[in-house]
Write a protein that holds these residues in place. Sequence first.
Motif, PDB file in Angstrom:
ATOM      1  N   PHE A  29      -2.250 -14.214   4.476  1.00  0.00           N
ATOM      2  CA  PHE A  29      -3.236 -13.888   3.319  1.00  0.00           C
ATOM      3  C   PHE A  29      -3.435 -15.151   2.812  1.00  0.00           C
ATOM      4  N   ASP A  30      -4.672 -15.280   2.106  1.00  0.00           N
ATOM      5  CA  ASP A  30      -5.231 -16.504   1.591  1.00  0.00           C
ATOM      6  C   ASP A  30      -5.383 -16.253   0.032  1.00  0.00           C
ATOM      7  N   ALA A  31      -4.981 -15.016  -0.389  1.00  0.00           N
ATOM      8  CA  ALA A  31      -4.924 -15.009  -1.896  1.00  0.00           C
ATOM      9  C   ALA A  31      -3.958 -14.029  -2.343  1.00  0.00           C
ATOM     10  N   ILE A  32      -3.581 -14.005  -3.862  1.00  0.00           N
ATOM     11  CA  ILE A  32      -2.560 -13.268  -4.252  1.00  0.00           C
ATOM     12  C   ILE A  32      -2.973 -12.898  -5.699  1.00  0.00           C
ATOM     13  N   GLU A  33      -2.142 -12.045  -6.214  1.00  0.00           N
ATOM     14  CA  GLU A  33      -2.155 -11.783  -7.710  1.00  0.00           C
ATOM     15  C   GLU A  33      -0.920 -11.513  -8.147  1.00  0.00           C
ATOM     16  N   PHE A  34      -0.778 -11.407  -9.572  1.00  0.00           N
ATOM     17  CA  PHE A  34       0.422 -11.153 -10.202  1.00  0.00           C
ATOM     18  C   PHE A  34       0.279 -10.270 -11.486  1.00  0.00           C
ATOM     19  N   TRP A  35       1.360  -9.385 -11.678  1.00  0.00           N
ATOM     20  CA  TRP A  35       1.588  -8.863 -13.135  1.00  0.00           C
ATOM     21  C   TRP A  35       1.989  -9.984 -13.818  1.00  0.00           C
ATOM     22  N   TRP A  36       2.063 -10.227 -15.070  1.00  0.00           N
ATOM     23  CA  TRP A  36       2.768 -11.212 -16.237  1.00  0.00           C
ATOM     24  C   TRP A  36       4.023 -11.747 -15.378  1.00  0.00           C
ATOM     25  N   PRO A  37       3.940 -13.028 -14.758  1.00  0.00           N
ATOM     26  CA  PRO A  37       5.026 -13.234 -14.068  1.00  0.00           C
ATOM     27  C   PRO A  37       6.298 -14.066 -14.847  1.00  0.00           C
ATOM     28  N   PHE A  38       6.173 -13.716 -16.233  1.00  0.00           N
ATOM     29  CA  PHE A  38       7.102 -14.317 -16.963  1.00  0.00           C
ATOM     30  C   PHE A  38       7.937 -13.483 -17.872  1.00  0.00           C
ATOM     31  N   LEU A  39       9.083 -13.631 -18.448  1.00  0.00           N
ATOM     32  CA  LEU A  39       9.908 -12.857 -19.243  1.00  0.00           C
ATOM     33  C   LEU A  39       9.308 -12.650 -20.566  1.00  0.00           C
ATOM     34  N   GLU A  40       8.533 -13.721 -21.079  1.00  0.00           N
ATOM     35  CA  GLU A  40       8.116 -13.566 -22.472  1.00  0.00           C
ATOM     36  C   GLU A  40       6.738 -13.869 -22.511  1.00  0.00           C
ATOM     37  N   ALA A  41       5.951 -13.429 -23.677  1.00  0.00           N
ATOM     38  CA  ALA A  41       4.679 -13.898 -23.780  1.00  0.00           C
ATOM     39  C   ALA A  41       4.406 -15.165 -23.689  1.00  0.00           C
ATOM     40  N   ALA A  54       3.980 -23.627  -7.294  1.00  0.00           N
ATOM     41  CA  ALA A  54       4.527 -22.650  -6.166  1.00  0.00           C
ATOM     42  C   ALA A  54       3.379 -22.061  -5.565  1.00  0.00           C
ATOM     43  N   VAL A  55       2.284 -21.708  -6.384  1.00  0.00           N
ATOM     44  CA  VAL A  55       1.136 -21.155  -6.022  1.00  0.00           C
ATOM     45  C   VAL A  55       0.274 -22.338  -5.021  1.00  0.00           C
ATOM     46  N   ARG A  56       0.080 -23.607  -5.997  1.00  0.00           N
ATOM     47  CA  ARG A  56      -0.535 -24.574  -4.951  1.00  0.00           C
ATOM     48  C   ARG A  56       0.182 -24.994  -3.807  1.00  0.00           C
ATOM     49  N   ASP A  57       1.560 -25.257  -3.618  1.00  0.00           N
ATOM     50  CA  ASP A  57       2.140 -25.639  -2.707  1.00  0.00           C
ATOM     51  C   ASP A  57       1.894 -24.622  -1.559  1.00  0.00           C
ATOM     52  N   ALA A  58       1.844 -23.326  -1.887  1.00  0.00           N
ATOM     53  CA  ALA A  58       1.716 -22.218  -0.783  1.00  0.00           C
ATOM     54  C   ALA A  58       0.277 -22.271  -0.246  1.00  0.00           C
ATOM     55  N   GLY A  59      -0.650 -22.884  -0.799  1.00  0.00           N
ATOM     56  CA  GLY A  59      -2.021 -22.864  -0.245  1.00  0.00           C
ATOM     57  C   GLY A  59      -2.624 -21.574  -0.475  1.00  0.00           C
ATOM     58  N   VAL A  60      -2.419 -20.842  -1.501  1.00  0.00           N
ATOM     59  CA  VAL A  60      -3.209 -19.579  -1.622  1.00  0.00           C
ATOM     60  C   VAL A  60      -3.969 -19.673  -2.928  1.00  0.00           C
ATOM     61  N   GLN A  61      -4.845 -18.733  -2.919  1.00  0.00           N
ATOM     62  CA  GLN A  61      -5.736 -18.619  -4.229  1.00  0.00           C
ATOM     63  C   GLN A  61      -5.108 -17.348  -5.053  1.00  0.00           C
ATOM     64  N   LEU A  62      -5.073 -17.927  -6.376  1.00  0.00           N
ATOM     65  CA  LEU A  62      -4.530 -16.703  -7.412  1.00  0.00           C
ATOM     66  C   LEU A  62      -5.984 -16.105  -7.890  1.00  0.00           C
ATOM     67  N   VAL A  63      -5.980 -14.867  -7.748  1.00  0.00           N
ATOM     68  CA  VAL A  63      -7.318 -14.246  -7.932  1.00  0.00           C
ATOM     69  C   VAL A  63      -7.253 -13.029  -9.163  1.00  0.00           C
ATOM     70  N   GLY A  64      -6.080 -12.637  -9.545  1.00  0.00           N
ATOM     71  CA  GLY A  64      -5.830 -11.915 -10.595  1.00  0.00           C
ATOM     72  C   GLY A  64      -4.543 -11.902 -11.224  1.00  0.00           C
ATOM     73  N   LEU A  65      -4.519 -11.816 -12.675  1.00  0.00           N
ATOM     74  CA  LEU A  65      -3.339 -12.098 -13.325  1.00  0.00           C
ATOM     75  C   LEU A  65      -3.473 -11.258 -14.535  1.00  0.00           C
ATOM     76  N   ASN A  66      -2.122 -10.627 -14.750  1.00  0.00           N
ATOM     77  CA  ASN A  66      -2.127  -9.693 -16.030  1.00  0.00           C
ATOM     78  C   ASN A  66      -1.672 -10.567 -17.216  1.00  0.00           C
ATOM     79  N   PHE A  67      -2.202 -10.029 -18.082  1.00  0.00           N
ATOM     80  CA  PHE A  67      -1.489 -10.671 -19.670  1.00  0.00           C
ATOM     81  C   PHE A  67      -0.261  -9.966 -19.898  1.00  0.00           C
ATOM     82  N   PHE A  68       0.450 -10.748 -20.587  1.00  0.00           N
ATOM     83  CA  PHE A  68       1.913 -10.008 -21.224  1.00  0.00           C
ATOM     84  C   PHE A  68       1.750  -8.622 -21.581  1.00  0.00           C
ATOM     85  N   ALA A  69       2.589  -7.769 -20.983  1.00  0.00           N
ATOM     86  CA  ALA A  69       2.626  -6.304 -21.095  1.00  0.00           C
ATOM     87  C   ALA A  69       3.827  -5.568 -21.689  1.00  0.00           C
TER      88      ALA A  69
END
Length: 273
Positions: A29-41, A54-69
């Motif tokens: 895969f060339d692209a990834i997304e995450f929910w909020w990837p941290f424990l806190e806002a 980590a995203v840059r070193d993997a050579g993938v594109q971040l195409v989606g990210l959740n806000f803190f939930a």
Amino acid sequence: MLQYDVNLSILFTELPLLERPAAARDAGFDAIEFWWPFLEAVPSDSEVDRFVRAVRDAGVQLVGLNFFAGDMPGGDRGVLSWPGRTGEFLDSVNVAVGIGAQLGCRTFNALYGNRLGGVDPGEQDDVAVEALVLAAHAASRIDGTVLIEPLSGAPRYPVRTAQEALAVIDRLPGRTNLLLLADLYHLAVNDDDVDAVITAHTARIGHVQIADAPGRHQPGTGALPIHRHLEQLEASGYRGWVGLEYTPHGPSADSFAWLLAEQRAGLPAGDAR
């Protein structure tokens, strides 16, 4: 051809979070997304830096990210509509937009939040609208889009159908960077008419996610006509990403057999690596 990305908050969870982008790349895969990837806002600068690296070193594109939930494992499904937590939500918006500026991510998901006991639903809706105005403005600084997503499996979550999500968006007329996140699994489980949603609202869909039902596993493990829905989306003009947001039935790396190698990499048909 539709382009597919892997949601690394639900896939490759057998690995530490920062190792997952490389695992997705190894799976083709060339692209990834995450929910909020941290424990806190508001994570520390070093936490953000490690995530970006980590995203840059993997050579993938971040195409989606959740806000803190909020506390997702504890049952929270967003804080957008929660009185008293708007500041916390908007702090996470600024963090997410900053990450997006660094990694080229332009799509952000704002989970609405459960109904709260003892709080007027109308008050929650007003809080959500006020926060959305500010979130959409912040995202617009990098030409970003904010999404509203219907969810299933959360009885106190009030946005369950595409029409309910669009009703939230329609409270902000003229705001063009607010769109629907169409998770075909959630819509189907909530008895929404997925075919009708695609027919009527493709132009208002900013991102698509998929999982089969029952079970929320990879396509082919359930009964949803996922391939037909995806063909309908493409024929209707959808050109965004399709996020794989399922719990794999078996090891994550073994759950992609249904998807051609060139589809994983977003290449033209027949141009597999």
